[in-house]
Scaffold this motif. Structure first.
Motif, PDB file in Angstrom:
ATOM      1  N   PRO A 131       0.842  -1.204   0.000  1.00 41.78           N
ATOM      2  CA  PRO A 131       0.000   0.000   0.000  1.00 41.78           C
ATOM      3  C   PRO A 131       0.876   1.252   0.000  1.00 41.78           C
ATOM      4  CG  PRO A 131      -0.021  -1.019   2.160  1.00 41.78           C
ATOM      5  CD  PRO A 131       0.752  -1.925   1.263  1.00 41.78           C
ATOM      6  N   MET A 132       0.554   2.179  -0.890  1.00 42.43           N
ATOM      7  CA  MET A 132       1.278   3.450  -0.983  1.00 42.43           C
ATOM      8  C   MET A 132       0.288   4.586  -1.088  1.00 42.43           C
ATOM      9  SD  MET A 132       4.536   2.716  -3.394  1.00 42.43           S
ATOM     10  CE  MET A 132       5.218   4.272  -2.886  1.00 42.43           C
ATOM     11  N   GLU A 133       0.717   5.751  -0.637  1.00 44.71           N
ATOM     12  CA  GLU A 133      -0.139   6.927  -0.708  1.00 44.71           C
ATOM     13  C   GLU A 133       0.172   7.675  -1.993  1.00 44.71           C
ATOM     14  OE1 GLU A 133      -0.887  10.964   1.805  1.00 44.71           O
ATOM     15  OE2 GLU A 133      -0.520   9.116   2.924  1.00 44.71           O
ATOM     16  N   SER A 134      -0.862   7.952  -2.796  1.00 40.31           N
ATOM     17  CA  SER A 134      -0.667   8.669  -4.044  1.00 40.31           C
ATOM     18  C   SER A 134      -0.562  10.169  -3.780  1.00 40.31           C
ATOM     19  CB  SER A 134      -1.824   8.372  -5.008  1.00 40.31           C
ATOM     20  OG  SER A 134      -3.033   8.826  -4.447  1.00 40.31           O
ATOM     21  N   LYS A 135      -0.276  10.935  -4.818  1.00 39.56           N
ATOM     22  CA  LYS A 135      -0.097  12.374  -4.675  1.00 39.56           C
ATOM     23  C   LYS A 135      -1.362  13.073  -4.208  1.00 39.56           C
ATOM     24  CE  LYS A 135       3.555  12.720  -8.087  1.00 39.56           C
ATOM     25  NZ  LYS A 135       3.956  13.253  -9.386  1.00 39.56           N
ATOM     26  N   ASP A 136      -2.502  12.532  -4.562  1.00 35.09           N
ATOM     27  CA  ASP A 136      -3.756  13.164  -4.147  1.00 35.09           C
ATOM     28  C   ASP A 136      -4.206  12.712  -2.760  1.00 35.09           C
ATOM     29  OD1 ASP A 136      -4.393  10.603  -4.877  1.00 35.09           O
ATOM     30  OD2 ASP A 136      -6.086  11.140  -6.161  1.00 35.09           O
ATOM     31  N   GLY A 137      -3.407  11.909  -2.074  1.00 36.12           N
ATOM     32  CA  GLY A 137      -3.691  11.537  -0.699  1.00 36.12           C
ATOM     33  C   GLY A 137      -4.394  10.209  -0.515  1.00 36.12           C
ATOM     34  N   ARG A 138      -4.779   9.548  -1.587  1.00 34.88           N
ATOM     35  CA  ARG A 138      -5.463   8.250  -1.467  1.00 34.88           C
ATOM     36  C   ARG A 138      -4.449   7.119  -1.360  1.00 34.88           C
ATOM     37  NH1 ARG A 138      -9.522   8.336  -6.418  1.00 34.88           N
ATOM     38  NH2 ARG A 138      -7.957   9.729  -7.229  1.00 34.88           N
TER      39      ARG A 138
END
Length: 152
Positions: A131-138
């Protein structure tokens, strides 16, 4: 009386200009010194503290010596890096995630197929999802692969 006035004013206009220039140069040197002295030791320390704080915020695990992380460089750069590490170690892991997985598979295939006579083979292959956090925060899952290349 007129003789006294001529004796006191013996400077020529060029000498007066030269003195004015030197006074202006002295003023600019003084201004430069004060601008250079603007940064005090306390400010320099705070800049260093900020750099260490930024570095401490970035949490990365230490890189192992027997791992090649695949990114966006040319394919042969990773093949060369892996072969150099295989000269020093018995096995090397080729690690990639996301869009770089296909490049990692290509690196492993080139090493095992093109260098058959030197005795390199593909060992364990581990696939996973992180799991990673994308640039938009999701939060989203990113696929990863770990290919072990062994020296016989």
């Amino acid at each position: 009386m007129s003789t006294d006035n001529t004796e006191t004013n013996t400077e020529t206009p060029s000498e007066v200009k030269a003195e004015v220039k030197t006074e202006a140069e002295v003023k600019t040197e003084a201004e430069v010194k004060t601008e250079a002295e603007v940064k005090t030791e306390a400010e320099v320390k705070t800049e260093a503290e900020v750099k260490t704080e930024v570095q401490s915020e970035v949490k990365t695990e230490p890189r192992r010596q027997d791992v090649v992380y695949i990114g966006k460089k040319p394919l042969m750069a990773y093949v060369t890096s892996t072969l150099i590490q295989l000269a020093n170690a018995k096995s090397v892991s080729i690690v990639a995630r996301g869009m770089s997985i296909s490049r990692a598979v290509d690196v492993a295939q080139i090493i095992s197929r093109k260098t058959e006579h030197t005795g390199y083979s593909i060992g364990d292959i581990k696939i996973d999802s992180v799991p990673m956090e994308s640039k938009d925060g999701r939060t989203r899952n990113v696929s990863t692969i770990d290919i072990r290349v062994d020296r016989k």
